[in-house]
Design an enzyme around this catalytic site. Structure first.
Site, PDB file in Angstrom:
ATOM      1  N   VAL A 109     -18.190 -10.208  17.227  1.00  0.00           N
ATOM      2  CA  VAL A 109     -19.349  -9.708  16.492  1.00  0.00           C
ATOM      3  C   VAL A 109     -20.320  -9.128  17.520  1.00  0.00           C
ATOM      4  O   VAL A 109     -20.863  -9.865  18.332  1.00  0.00           O
ATOM      5  CB  VAL A 109     -20.046 -10.838  15.694  1.00  0.00           C
ATOM      6  CG1 VAL A 109     -21.208 -10.274  14.891  1.00  0.00           C
ATOM      7  CG2 VAL A 109     -19.055 -11.541  14.777  1.00  0.00           C
ATOM      8  N   ASN A 162     -19.333 -18.441  10.300  1.00  0.00           N
ATOM      9  CA  ASN A 162     -19.811 -19.238  11.439  1.00  0.00           C
ATOM     10  C   ASN A 162     -19.491 -20.698  11.208  1.00  0.00           C
ATOM     11  O   ASN A 162     -19.550 -21.511  12.117  1.00  0.00           O
ATOM     12  CB  ASN A 162     -21.327 -19.126  11.589  1.00  0.00           C
ATOM     13  CG  ASN A 162     -22.056 -20.125  10.702  1.00  0.00           C
ATOM     14  OD1 ASN A 162     -21.908 -21.321  10.819  1.00  0.00           O
ATOM     15  ND2 ASN A 162     -22.826 -19.610   9.794  1.00  0.00           N
ATOM     16  N   ARG A 172     -13.486 -21.281  20.245  1.00  0.00           N
ATOM     17  CA  ARG A 172     -13.808 -20.647  18.967  1.00  0.00           C
ATOM     18  C   ARG A 172     -15.151 -19.935  19.066  1.00  0.00           C
ATOM     19  O   ARG A 172     -15.337 -18.844  18.526  1.00  0.00           O
ATOM     20  CB  ARG A 172     -13.818 -21.697  17.855  1.00  0.00           C
ATOM     21  CG  ARG A 172     -14.051 -21.114  16.490  1.00  0.00           C
ATOM     22  CD  ARG A 172     -13.392 -21.945  15.401  1.00  0.00           C
ATOM     23  NE  ARG A 172     -13.550 -21.313  14.106  1.00  0.00           N
ATOM     24  CZ  ARG A 172     -14.462 -21.682  13.216  1.00  0.00           C
ATOM     25  NH1 ARG A 172     -15.267 -22.690  13.481  1.00  0.00           N
ATOM     26  NH2 ARG A 172     -14.559 -21.044  12.072  1.00  0.00           N
ATOM     27  N   GLY A 184     -19.747  -7.718  20.243  1.00  0.00           N
ATOM     28  CA  GLY A 184     -19.333  -7.926  21.633  1.00  0.00           C
ATOM     29  C   GLY A 184     -19.817  -9.245  22.197  1.00  0.00           C
ATOM     30  O   GLY A 184     -20.592  -9.961  21.563  1.00  0.00           O
ATOM     31  N   HIS A 210     -15.771 -15.951  18.340  1.00  0.00           N
ATOM     32  CA  HIS A 210     -16.740 -15.478  17.350  1.00  0.00           C
ATOM     33  C   HIS A 210     -17.831 -14.643  17.999  1.00  0.00           C
ATOM     34  O   HIS A 210     -18.318 -13.681  17.416  1.00  0.00           O
ATOM     35  CB  HIS A 210     -17.357 -16.653  16.583  1.00  0.00           C
ATOM     36  CG  HIS A 210     -16.458 -17.186  15.513  1.00  0.00           C
ATOM     37  ND1 HIS A 210     -16.912 -17.653  14.305  1.00  0.00           N
ATOM     38  CD2 HIS A 210     -15.122 -17.317  15.473  1.00  0.00           C
ATOM     39  CE1 HIS A 210     -15.884 -18.049  13.559  1.00  0.00           C
ATOM     40  NE2 HIS A 210     -14.790 -17.858  14.255  1.00  0.00           N
ATOM     41  N   ASP A 211     -18.220 -15.004  19.210  1.00  0.00           N
ATOM     42  CA  ASP A 211     -19.246 -14.207  19.889  1.00  0.00           C
ATOM     43  C   ASP A 211     -18.704 -12.803  20.175  1.00  0.00           C
ATOM     44  O   ASP A 211     -19.338 -11.809  19.833  1.00  0.00           O
ATOM     45  CB  ASP A 211     -19.678 -14.893  21.193  1.00  0.00           C
ATOM     46  CG  ASP A 211     -20.844 -14.160  21.850  1.00  0.00           C
ATOM     47  OD1 ASP A 211     -21.685 -13.602  21.107  1.00  0.00           O
ATOM     48  OD2 ASP A 211     -20.936 -14.143  23.090  1.00  0.00           O
ATOM     49  N   HIS A 213      -5.099 -21.828  18.806  1.00  0.00           N
ATOM     50  CA  HIS A 213      -4.944 -22.850  17.772  1.00  0.00           C
ATOM     51  C   HIS A 213      -4.007 -23.963  18.232  1.00  0.00           C
ATOM     52  O   HIS A 213      -3.560 -24.779  17.441  1.00  0.00           O
ATOM     53  CB  HIS A 213      -4.488 -22.214  16.451  1.00  0.00           C
ATOM     54  CG  HIS A 213      -5.554 -21.394  15.794  1.00  0.00           C
ATOM     55  ND1 HIS A 213      -5.321 -20.610  14.682  1.00  0.00           N
ATOM     56  CD2 HIS A 213      -6.872 -21.238  16.096  1.00  0.00           C
ATOM     57  CE1 HIS A 213      -6.459 -20.005  14.335  1.00  0.00           C
ATOM     58  NE2 HIS A 213      -7.404 -20.355  15.185  1.00  0.00           N
TER      59      HIS A 213
HETATM   60  C1  HEM Z   1      -6.671 -13.976  12.822  1.00  0.00           C
HETATM   61  C2  HEM Z   1      -7.434 -14.607  13.629  1.00  0.00           C
HETATM   62  C3  HEM Z   1      -8.057 -15.957  13.394  1.00  0.00           C
HETATM   63  C4  HEM Z   1      -8.344 -16.618  12.228  1.00  0.00           C
HETATM   64  C5  HEM Z   1      -8.110 -16.143  10.814  1.00  0.00           C
HETATM   65  C6  HEM Z   1      -8.914 -17.894  12.599  1.00  0.00           C
HETATM   66  C7  HEM Z   1      -9.378 -18.837  11.701  1.00  0.00           C
HETATM   67  C8  HEM Z   1      -9.775 -20.107  12.025  1.00  0.00           C
HETATM   68  C9  HEM Z   1     -10.218 -21.102  11.100  1.00  0.00           C
HETATM   69  C10 HEM Z   1     -10.402 -20.905   9.600  1.00  0.00           C
HETATM   70  C11 HEM Z   1     -10.451 -22.251  11.789  1.00  0.00           C
HETATM   71  C12 HEM Z   1     -10.900 -23.597  11.235  1.00  0.00           C
HETATM   72  C13 HEM Z   1     -12.367 -23.831  11.454  1.00  0.00           C
HETATM   73  C14 HEM Z   1     -12.823 -25.151  10.899  1.00  0.00           C
HETATM   74  O1  HEM Z   1     -12.284 -25.641   9.910  1.00  0.00           O
HETATM   75  O2  HEM Z   1     -13.766 -25.725  11.466  1.00  0.00           O
HETATM   76  C15 HEM Z   1     -10.165 -21.974  13.167  1.00  0.00           C
HETATM   77  C16 HEM Z   1     -10.279 -22.886  14.179  1.00  0.00           C
HETATM   78  C17 HEM Z   1     -10.171 -22.550  15.524  1.00  0.00           C
HETATM   79  N1  HEM Z   1      -9.978 -21.291  16.036  1.00  0.00           N
HETATM   80 FE1  HEM Z   1      -9.390 -19.669  15.014  1.00  0.00          FE
HETATM   81  N2  HEM Z   1      -8.950 -18.007  13.956  1.00  0.00           N
HETATM   82  C18 HEM Z   1      -8.442 -16.829  14.479  1.00  0.00           C
HETATM   83  C19 HEM Z   1      -8.354 -16.500  15.806  1.00  0.00           C
HETATM   84  C20 HEM Z   1      -8.810 -17.303  16.837  1.00  0.00           C
HETATM   85  C21 HEM Z   1      -8.945 -16.875  18.204  1.00  0.00           C
HETATM   86  C22 HEM Z   1      -8.633 -15.473  18.721  1.00  0.00           C
HETATM   87  C23 HEM Z   1      -9.409 -17.950  18.902  1.00  0.00           C
HETATM   88  C24 HEM Z   1      -9.753 -18.063  20.352  1.00  0.00           C
HETATM   89  C25 HEM Z   1      -9.284 -17.314  21.308  1.00  0.00           C
HETATM   90  C26 HEM Z   1      -9.517 -19.054  17.964  1.00  0.00           C
HETATM   91  C27 HEM Z   1      -9.863 -20.338  18.287  1.00  0.00           C
HETATM   92  C28 HEM Z   1      -9.974 -21.382  17.390  1.00  0.00           C
HETATM   93  C29 HEM Z   1     -10.120 -22.776  17.788  1.00  0.00           C
HETATM   94  C30 HEM Z   1     -10.101 -23.321  19.200  1.00  0.00           C
HETATM   95  C31 HEM Z   1     -10.274 -23.511  16.611  1.00  0.00           C
HETATM   96  C32 HEM Z   1     -10.544 -25.015  16.488  1.00  0.00           C
HETATM   97  C33 HEM Z   1     -12.042 -25.215  16.463  1.00  0.00           C
HETATM   98  C34 HEM Z   1     -12.520 -26.651  16.498  1.00  0.00           C
HETATM   99  O3  HEM Z   1     -11.716 -27.575  16.643  1.00  0.00           O
HETATM  100  O4  HEM Z   1     -13.738 -26.829  16.375  1.00  0.00           O
HETATM  101  N3  HEM Z   1      -9.170 -18.610  16.721  1.00  0.00           N
HETATM  102  N4  HEM Z   1      -9.765 -20.657  13.295  1.00  0.00           N
HETATM  103  C1  LIG Z   2     -23.764 -23.981  13.161  1.00  0.00           C
HETATM  104  C2  LIG Z   2     -24.547 -23.320  12.117  1.00  0.00           C
HETATM  105  O1  LIG Z   2     -25.678 -22.952  12.334  1.00  0.00           O
HETATM  106  N1  LIG Z   2     -23.956 -23.169  10.942  1.00  0.00           N
HETATM  107  C3  LIG Z   2     -24.602 -22.512   9.817  1.00  0.00           C
HETATM  108  C4  LIG Z   2     -23.688 -21.434   9.257  1.00  0.00           C
HETATM  109  O2  LIG Z   2     -24.197 -20.865   8.096  1.00  0.00           O
HETATM  110  C5  LIG Z   2     -24.420 -21.776   7.039  1.00  0.00           C
HETATM  111  C6  LIG Z   2     -24.917 -20.992   5.841  1.00  0.00           C
HETATM  112  O3  LIG Z   2     -23.940 -20.108   5.410  1.00  0.00           O
HETATM  113  C7  LIG Z   2     -25.443 -22.841   7.485  1.00  0.00           C
HETATM  114  O4  LIG Z   2     -25.615 -23.799   6.456  1.00  0.00           O
HETATM  115  C8  LIG Z   2     -24.930 -23.538   8.733  1.00  0.00           C
HETATM  116  O5  LIG Z   2     -25.891 -24.433   9.219  1.00  0.00           O
END
Ligand code: HEM
Ligand SMILES: CC(=O)N[C@H]1CO[C@H](CO)[C@@H](O)[C@@H]1O
Ligand SMILES: *[C@@H]1O[C@H](CO)[C@@H](O)[C@H](O)[C@H]1NC(C)=O
Ligand SMILES: *[C@@H]1O[C@H](CO)[C@@H](O)[C@H](O)[C@H]1NC(C)=O
Length: 320
Positions: free
Chosen positions: A65, A89, A57, A67, A61-62, A185
């Site tokens: 935004v 973030n 993730r 690149g 995200h890196d 996911h």
């Molecule tokens: C339309 C595209 C995407 C959307 C809307 C999306 C949205 C999200 C959201 C809302 C979460 C939950 C975060 C949380 O509750 O902590 C998540 C988790 C995650 N996303 Fe995505 N994501 C997208 C694409 C991607 C891509 C392209 C990758 C990597 C190649 C990715 C990797 C992950 C992973 C691994 C998690 C689990 C993170 C964790 O367990 O800490 N996602 N994503």
């Molecule tokens: C990991 C991290 O720094 N998360 C920050 C993301 O932004 C919120 C504010 O919108 C901060 O409260 C979090 O600490």
């Protein structure tokens, strides 16, 4: 004579070639870079199986935004806010692991290996540990010198497939790339706040398997003052394994976030989903390719940017 020409040609080509990403960029300048990152990730993985999800993730995200330039790692200061302080973030994790890998690399090669490459390599290594494909990844990224929360513009979990695709298209990624990368996911979790709308409210979301809806309601219903926003696995089948099970789950209406379920339901992407669900080899091959492609988005190379000393801060400006 011919040798001399060859030498001259090399002289001109070498600096050009080094201004591009390539596999083994640090082979000369820091031969142990890749193995040090790999060992650091492996050590952490032994006690924390959620590391692959965290790094995946973070890498996404890196790269989306400004690149893949490690702008996501910059800490905010009293004077200026960084990407970490932007809404999306929220809950990106793994920063301390990147710090540790950077410290270990700096101990043998000072100011040589970029933080952006460390994120990329660590993500690749974590993938393999989670059972995913292992692949050669080009390096040579430089670290950015800007991190601005106002530039964070990432898709949200409730968008449709075509809305999400606009974000990918803007980075020259195809629908197949998006369908493949969402396979990330296959590991990790989502907080209830990202899918609560699907399981609560007057109209239950008919695109979700009722048994899953019940399970998620129980998880989210257990919210407390200590744990106000619980989490659920994104892949109910093999939650810690990077495999094609995620695609099988969403074909059975078991996607947790709306975007995941839409991927299986929307005509624009459902073909990719069924192909990946049926062919694990195909998914593994394509996932590795799509990760390499994502890792090339708007990278800084050559003399652009800098090699950060500390991944959380820009290098101090040199005064003359
Ligand atoms: C339309 C595209 C995407 C959307 C809307 C999306 C949205 C999200 C959201 C809302 C979460 C939950 C975060 C949380 O509750 O902590 C998540 C988790 C995650 N996303 Fe995505 N994501 C997208 C694409 C991607 C891509 C392209 C990758 C990597 C190649 C990715 C990797 C992950 C992973 C691994 C998690 C689990 C993170 C964790 O367990 O800490 N996602 N994503
Ligand atoms: C990991 C991290 O720094 N998360 C920050 C993301 O932004 C919120 C504010 O919108 C901060 O409260 C979090 O600490
Ligand atoms: C996408 O490709 C076009 C044409 O090759 C290029 O001009 C543009 O900079 C690329 N965008 C990104 C984000 O790589
Ligand atoms: C699965 O995908 C691989 C890799 O693209 C391909 O070689 C193979 O023929 C596919 N298998 C089936 C059963 O379609």
């Amino acid at each position: 004579m011919r040798l001399k020409i060859a030498f001259l040609v090399l002289l001109f080509i070498l600096p050009l070639a080094s201004a591009q990403l390539r596999v083994g960029f640090y082979r000369r300048s820091c031969p142990r870079a890749e193995s040090i990152v790999k060992a650091t990730v492996a050590r952490r993985f032994r006690t924390d199986k959620s590391i692959p999800a965290a790094l995946l993730r973070m890498h996404f995200h890196d790269c989306f935004v400004r690149g893949c330039d490690a702008s996501i790692l910059i800490d905010s200061t009293r004077k200026s806010q960084s990407e970490k302080d932007a809404g999306p973030n929220f809950s990106v994790r793994g920063f301390d692991l990147i710090d540790e890998a950077k410290r270990n690399v700096e101990a043998v090669c000072r100011r040589t290996v970029s933080c952006a490459d460390i994120i990329t390599l660590a993500t690749r290594d974590a993938m393999a540990l989670a059972g995913g494909p292992s692949y050669a990844v080009p390096t040579g990224r430089r670290d950015g010198v800007v991190s601005n929360p106002d530039e964070v513009n990432l898709p949200g979990p409730s968008l449709t497939v075509s809305q999400s695709f606009q974000f990918f298209k803007a980075k020259n990624m195809t629908m197949d790339d998006m369908a493949t990368l969402l396979g990330a996911h296959s590991v990790g979790v989502a907080h209830c706040s990202f899918f609560l709308d699907r399981i609560s409210g007057p109209q239950p979301d008919r695109t979700m398997d009722p048994a899953l809806a019940k399970k998620l309601s129980n998880i989210c219903g257990a919210a407390s003052a200590r744990n106000p926003d619980p989490t659920a696995f994104l892949d109910q089948g093999t939650s810690f394994t990077m495999d094609n099970q995620f695609y099988k789950e969403i074909r059975m209406k078991r996607g947790v976030m709306k975007i995941d379920q839409e991927l299986a339901n929307d005509r624009l992407s459902s073909g990719f989903v069924s192909r990946y669900a049926l062919n694990s080899t195909l998914f593994r091959t394509r996932f590795a390719q799509a990760m390499v492609k994502m890792g090339r988005i708007e990278v800084l190379v050559g003399k652009a940017g800098e090699i950060r000393q500390n991944c959380r801060a820009f290098n101090p400006r040199r005064r003359f």
